[in-house]
Design an enzyme around this catalytic site. Structure first.
Site, PDB file in Angstrom:
ATOM      1  N   PHE A 102       0.979  -1.214   0.035  1.00  0.00           N
ATOM      2  CA  PHE A 102      -0.237   0.177  -0.077  1.00  0.00           C
ATOM      3  C   PHE A 102       0.924   1.443   0.136  1.00  0.00           C
ATOM      4  O   PHE A 102       0.847   2.119   0.768  1.00  0.00           O
ATOM      5  CB  PHE A 102      -0.955   0.012   1.168  1.00  0.00           C
ATOM      6  CG  PHE A 102      -1.824  -1.163   1.413  1.00  0.00           C
ATOM      7  CD1 PHE A 102      -2.770  -1.711   0.729  1.00  0.00           C
ATOM      8  CD2 PHE A 102      -1.089  -2.287   2.349  1.00  0.00           C
ATOM      9  CE1 PHE A 102      -3.600  -2.743   0.919  1.00  0.00           C
ATOM     10  CE2 PHE A 102      -1.775  -3.441   2.577  1.00  0.00           C
ATOM     11  CZ  PHE A 102      -3.208  -3.543   2.002  1.00  0.00           C
ATOM     12  N   ASP A 128       1.222  -1.267  -4.609  1.00  0.00           N
ATOM     13  CA  ASP A 128      -0.110  -0.765  -4.596  1.00  0.00           C
ATOM     14  C   ASP A 128      -0.897  -1.023  -5.639  1.00  0.00           C
ATOM     15  O   ASP A 128      -0.550  -1.151  -6.775  1.00  0.00           O
ATOM     16  CB  ASP A 128       0.014   1.042  -4.708  1.00  0.00           C
ATOM     17  CG  ASP A 128      -1.117   1.744  -3.888  1.00  0.00           C
ATOM     18  OD1 ASP A 128      -0.815   2.200  -2.834  1.00  0.00           O
ATOM     19  OD2 ASP A 128      -2.001   1.764  -4.588  1.00  0.00           O
ATOM     20  N   ASP A 142       0.614  -0.805   5.410  1.00  0.00           N
ATOM     21  CA  ASP A 142       0.074   0.613   5.869  1.00  0.00           C
ATOM     22  C   ASP A 142      -1.147   0.694   4.887  1.00  0.00           C
ATOM     23  O   ASP A 142      -1.353   1.524   4.168  1.00  0.00           O
ATOM     24  CB  ASP A 142       1.083   1.715   5.602  1.00  0.00           C
ATOM     25  CG  ASP A 142       0.216   3.260   6.129  1.00  0.00           C
ATOM     26  OD1 ASP A 142      -0.388   3.152   6.859  1.00  0.00           O
ATOM     27  OD2 ASP A 142       0.987   3.998   5.627  1.00  0.00           O
ATOM     28  N   CYS A 193      -5.226   2.747  10.148  1.00  0.00           N
ATOM     29  CA  CYS A 193      -5.595   4.154  10.661  1.00  0.00           C
ATOM     30  C   CYS A 193      -7.180   4.456  10.463  1.00  0.00           C
ATOM     31  O   CYS A 193      -7.669   5.698  10.217  1.00  0.00           O
ATOM     32  CB  CYS A 193      -4.938   4.860   9.233  1.00  0.00           C
ATOM     33  SG  CYS A 193      -5.702   4.480   7.523  1.00  0.00           S
TER      34      CYS A 193
END
Length: 398
Positions: free
Chosen positions: A224, A246, A302, A342
């Site tokens: 990512f 990605d 991430d 996140c």
């Protein structure tokens, strides 16, 4: 200023300075109230409680002040000045090695619904509430004032955060084509026109520096990758090989540009446009020197937020378990796993339990070296624990 009255007893969280008022707490609103209006909030006895922005939805009022003040130029100057003072105390405002940082972080700076990131002499402003959108020009003017000649432009970017308003992105102050900023001496392109968020994820600055510290002599997989931040930190740290992955072609192109900006012609780096799970499943069948690279010994996970709402928490945790289990399967003995969430609704305990489950499924011995979080320019209002959204672990995997 129009007024909102609360139901009896519903002011308790506000007396503890929590900055949100939920729709179920509201007893009565003045007629003619429009979304984004600034309102006075009173309790059932008519006593003043707060001033904030009104909006339809679960969070009906985002509190701007617990004092009965006017939301005028002086108010915005004071709040923006306070945000600048905190960044100055953190050593970010006069740092020639780092010209990218967050200047306003919503509730963390007592400006709920407002994000402002600084990239060199350019500011990117993003509204997450209709009230902040309505006040954008006033805020921009006061930001220009308190920055005292340090800005060439202020760009407004809220098309994705407020899509129902048909708000157009564009410059509110000045204009700039300069889109290169610096972080800890490394340069990167900021795509504030078309990129995610405001163009770069400044919240991982300190965690990227930690990757650099551990990268020497390691083969690194950055999943990512988005703009490739972790990748070029790993390269500066002495990694022998860095692969960036990605699913977005635009992200891969930006990663390649950023790596070339810092390490032109460096053959240690390759980028792959691929779904994360598919890539991890098929590492040995990938092109180039991946065939001989059976396992990485530093992996960074991430991912974007797996859960934006509490209703999706269960599925999000399953996603974190699955992703981390795949990484545990692929990482070499003695490897390091940097893994993040996140998602605001995923607590530190939720995330650690998901990673624990993944390690157990993969039957690997794992030790925690670091527990990571958001940096100082993403402060957490002590009365708003929901603001602690970024959490991460650095794991040693036997």
């Amino acid at each position: 200023m129009k007024q909102i009255s609360l139901k009896r007893g519903k002011e308790e969280s506000l007396l503890r300075f929590h900055p949100w008022i939920f729709s179920g707490a509201i007893h009565h609103t003045d007629s003619g109230l429009e979304e984004g209006d600034t309102v006075r909030v009173v309790n059932s006895d008519g006593r003043f409680i707060a001033v904030g922005h009104w909006q339809q939805g679960s969070i009906a009022v985002r509190v701007l002040s617990f004092s009965d003040v006017a939301i005028d130029d002086a108010f915005w100057q004071q709040r923006l000045g306070s945000a600048i003072a905190m960044r100055k105390a953190a050593g970010l405002t006069d740092n020639s090695e780092t010209t990218a940082y967050r200047l306003v972080h919503g509730e963390g700076d007592m400006l709920p619904g407002l994000i402002i990131d600084i990239y060199g002499r350019n500011a990117v402003m993003q509204a997450h509430s209709i009230g902040m959108h309505k006040n954008r020009l006033q805020i921009a003017r006061q930001l220009e004032t308190v920055m005292n000649g340090q800005l060439d432009s202020i760009y407004y970017k809220s098309e994705t955060t407020l899509p129902f308003l048909d708000s157009e992105n564009g410059f509110l102050v000045g204009h700039s084509d300069e889109n290169i900023a610096m972080e800890n001496g490394l340069r990167f392109y900021v795509d504030w026109l078309h990129g995610q968020k405001t163009g770069f994820f400044v919240d991982q600055r300190e965690n990227r520096a930690l990757v650099e510290k551990y990268a020497r002599g390691r083969s690194v997989l950055n999943m990512f990758c988005y703009t490739g931040g972790f990748s070029f930190y790993a390269m500066r740290g002495g990694a022998t090989l860095v692969h960036s992955v990605d699913s977005s072609e635009k992200a891969i192109e930006l990663t390649k540009r950023n790596v070339e900006l810092n390490f032109p012609g460096d053959k240690r780096h390759e980028a792959f446009c691929e779904d994360a799970f598919r890539f991890l499943d098929n590492i040995q069948s990938q092109p180039s020197n991946l065939k001989s690279q059976l396992k990485y010994n530093l992996i960074i996970l991430d991912p974007p937020a797996f859960a934006k709402h509490r209703a999706s928490l269960h599925n999000a945790l399953k996603g974190y378990i699955r992703l981390n289990a795949k990484a545990f399967e692929k990482i070499a003995p003695g490897g390091l796993l940097f893994t993040f969430s996140c998602s605001q609704v995923v607590t530190k305990e939720h995330f650690r339990n998901a990673v624990f489950t993944a390690a157990a499924q993969a039957r690997r011995n794992v030790r925690i070296l670091h527990q990571l979080h958001q940096p100082a320019d993403h402060p957490i209002n002590i009365y708003h624990p929901e603001g602690e959204y970024l959490k991460g672990l650095v794991l040693y995997v036997e």
